[in-house]
Design an enzyme around this catalytic site. Structure first.
Site, PDB file in Angstrom:
ATOM      1  N   TYR A   1     -43.735 -40.500  49.930  1.00 61.68           N
ATOM      2  CA  TYR A   1     -43.318 -39.173  50.395  1.00 61.68           C
ATOM      3  C   TYR A   1     -44.147 -38.070  49.751  1.00 61.68           C
ATOM      4  O   TYR A   1     -44.658 -37.169  50.427  1.00 61.68           O
ATOM      5  CB  TYR A   1     -41.840 -38.973  50.087  1.00 61.68           C
ATOM      6  CG  TYR A   1     -41.338 -37.573  50.374  1.00 61.68           C
ATOM      7  CD1 TYR A   1     -41.105 -37.161  51.682  1.00 61.68           C
ATOM      8  CD2 TYR A   1     -41.093 -36.669  49.346  1.00 61.68           C
ATOM      9  CE1 TYR A   1     -40.633 -35.885  51.956  1.00 61.68           C
ATOM     10  CE2 TYR A   1     -40.629 -35.393  49.603  1.00 61.68           C
ATOM     11  CZ  TYR A   1     -40.403 -35.004  50.909  1.00 61.68           C
ATOM     12  OH  TYR A   1     -39.950 -33.732  51.168  1.00 61.68           O
TER      13      TYR A   1
ATOM     14  N   GLU B   1     -37.810 -23.600  42.479  1.00 66.71           N
ATOM     15  CA  GLU B   1     -36.697 -24.552  42.473  1.00 66.71           C
ATOM     16  C   GLU B   1     -35.424 -23.803  42.051  1.00 66.71           C
ATOM     17  O   GLU B   1     -35.427 -23.085  41.050  1.00 66.71           O
ATOM     18  CB  GLU B   1     -36.989 -25.691  41.510  1.00 66.71           C
ATOM     19  CG  GLU B   1     -35.808 -26.531  41.082  1.00 66.71           C
ATOM     20  CD  GLU B   1     -35.154 -27.282  42.239  1.00 66.71           C
ATOM     21  OE1 GLU B   1     -33.913 -27.183  42.363  1.00 66.71           O
ATOM     22  OE2 GLU B   1     -35.867 -27.968  43.007  1.00 66.71           O
TER      23      GLU B   1
ATOM     24  N   GLY C   1     -35.560 -20.172  47.011  1.00 65.73           N
ATOM     25  CA  GLY C   1     -36.869 -20.137  47.650  1.00 65.73           C
ATOM     26  C   GLY C   1     -36.942 -19.191  48.823  1.00 65.73           C
ATOM     27  O   GLY C   1     -37.980 -18.577  49.082  1.00 65.73           O
TER      28      GLY C   1
ATOM     29  N   ASP D   1     -40.262 -28.882  50.256  1.00 68.42           N
ATOM     30  CA  ASP D   1     -39.613 -30.163  49.979  1.00 68.42           C
ATOM     31  C   ASP D   1     -38.122 -29.950  50.198  1.00 68.42           C
ATOM     32  O   ASP D   1     -37.332 -29.850  49.263  1.00 68.42           O
ATOM     33  CB  ASP D   1     -39.923 -30.595  48.546  1.00 68.42           C
ATOM     34  CG  ASP D   1     -39.423 -31.993  48.236  1.00 68.42           C
ATOM     35  OD1 ASP D   1     -38.895 -32.651  49.149  1.00 68.42           O
ATOM     36  OD2 ASP D   1     -39.545 -32.417  47.069  1.00 68.42           O
TER      37      ASP D   1
ATOM     38  N   ASP E   1     -31.835 -32.297  53.405  1.00 64.94           N
ATOM     39  CA  ASP E   1     -31.428 -32.474  54.800  1.00 64.94           C
ATOM     40  C   ASP E   1     -30.714 -31.218  55.298  1.00 64.94           C
ATOM     41  O   ASP E   1     -30.163 -30.457  54.496  1.00 64.94           O
ATOM     42  CB  ASP E   1     -30.502 -33.691  54.934  1.00 64.94           C
ATOM     43  CG  ASP E   1     -31.230 -35.002  54.677  1.00 64.94           C
ATOM     44  OD1 ASP E   1     -32.433 -35.064  54.992  1.00 64.94           O
ATOM     45  OD2 ASP E   1     -30.613 -35.939  54.151  1.00 64.94           O
TER      46      ASP E   1
ATOM     47  N   TYR F   1     -35.287 -43.836  51.990  1.00 63.44           N
ATOM     48  CA  TYR F   1     -34.766 -42.725  52.786  1.00 63.44           C
ATOM     49  C   TYR F   1     -34.043 -43.281  54.010  1.00 63.44           C
ATOM     50  O   TYR F   1     -34.344 -44.389  54.487  1.00 63.44           O
ATOM     51  CB  TYR F   1     -35.885 -41.777  53.216  1.00 63.44           C
ATOM     52  CG  TYR F   1     -36.430 -40.925  52.102  1.00 63.44           C
ATOM     53  CD1 TYR F   1     -35.740 -40.756  50.907  1.00 63.44           C
ATOM     54  CD2 TYR F   1     -37.653 -40.271  52.242  1.00 63.44           C
ATOM     55  CE1 TYR F   1     -36.248 -39.978  49.881  1.00 63.44           C
ATOM     56  CE2 TYR F   1     -38.159 -39.480  51.216  1.00 63.44           C
ATOM     57  CZ  TYR F   1     -37.460 -39.340  50.042  1.00 63.44           C
ATOM     58  OH  TYR F   1     -37.957 -38.556  49.028  1.00 63.44           O
TER      59      TYR F   1
END
Length: 295
Positions: free
Chosen positions: A69, A114, A146, A163, A166, A231
């Protein structure tokens, strides 16, 4: 909603979004489990996948397969850009994406945005193979939201990598048109973005929605396909866009040799895979995406 749980010596990731399906890893040892101000953070040593980071019941990475990933979401955009100097990574407090970005000698500055300082601290302690890179002098860590960070940035970045979690709860906004408009505004000319693009097996409706939005904003956009065993569905997609209509996202700029790939400590990404991952999609997905991607 996540229904994940520790069941005896197994961690089981389950979610209402894909009823009747779960991903399970056998636990050898729980290394850390606490709630931060933002989320539940779990790190455990698994029997076969090494150390595992779980946020709010969702597997984020394992030592055994995280490179698949991290390499794709970083090298697809970076190896499509002629001269990436300033890169923004939204999310990714585990450090894996930043580690890959730093492999490009042209990169002068990487900003990691982050929201949860605790994720950074925990990963530095328990998964240093990913997070140790955050101590690199080229890296600036910006702890905060962010989306709010992007609102004040105009024309600053060569590459932006999202990044994203979901599209559930707070993560939903990262899949909305407004967020992609802000990504576009934060790019320099000839800039490129790359975002987590969900699973073809479970999230095709979301993928179609985001690609339609990208089509309205960017002159160049594409969908790439990759594989990460832990995943959901074993699949991971990547949505990559550019504000430069002359950019060919499907053709890598640097045709790394095997020797160069070894020097860069690559294990998944290579130029041939870069070309193939855009063009080889399952037929069911190809049919659904054909009108958007013109594939």
């Amino acid at each position: 909603m996540s229904n994940s749980k520790i069941d005896g010596n197994w961690f089981r990731e389950a979610d209402d979004e894909w009823r009747g399906y779960c991903t399970s890893l056998e636990i050898e040892e729980i290394l850390y489990h606490e709630k931060s101000d933002f989320q539940d953070i779990l790190v455990f040593k698994s029997v076969s996948f090494g150390r595992v980071l779980v946020l709010d019941g969702v597997i984020q990475c394992t030592e055994r397969d995280e490179f698949s990933y991290q390499e794709m979401i970083a090298h697809l955009p970076l190896n499509s850009h002629q001269d990436p100097k300033k890169v923004l990574v939204v999310g990714g407090g585990d450090g894996g994406v930043v580690r890959e970005v730093l492999k490009y000698p042209t990169v002068e500055e990487v900003i990691l945005c982050e929201i949860d300082q605790k994720v950074i601290d925990v990963c530095k302690k328990f998964i240093p193979s990913m997070a140790a890179c955050l101590n690199d002098p080229r890296v600036t860590v910006q702890v905060g939201d962010g989306i709010k960070y992007l609102e004040s940035k105009k024309g600053e970045f060569d590459v932006i990598i999202t990044d994203a979690p979901d599209p559930m709860g707070p993560g939903v906004v990262l899949y909305e048109k407004k967020f992609y408009e802000e990504l576009n505004q934060a790019l320099k000319p000839k800039g490129i973005i790359c975002s987590q693009g969900q699973c073809l097996w479970f999230d095709l409706d979301t993928i179609i929605k985001v690609l339609k939005q990208a089509k309205e904003i960017f002159p160049v956009y594409a969908y790439a396909s990759g594989y990460t065993p832990t995943y959901t569905g074993g699949h991971m997609g990547y949505i990559i866009c550019s504000n430069d209509k002359s950019v060919n996202l499907k053709e890598p700029i640097r045709n790394f040799t095997y020797e160069q790939l070894d020097e860069m400590k690559m294990r998944y990404y290579c130029p041939d895979l870069h070309r193939a991952c855009f063009n080889v999609l399952p037929y069911f997905a190809r049919k659904e995406l054909k009108s958007i991607l013109d594939t």
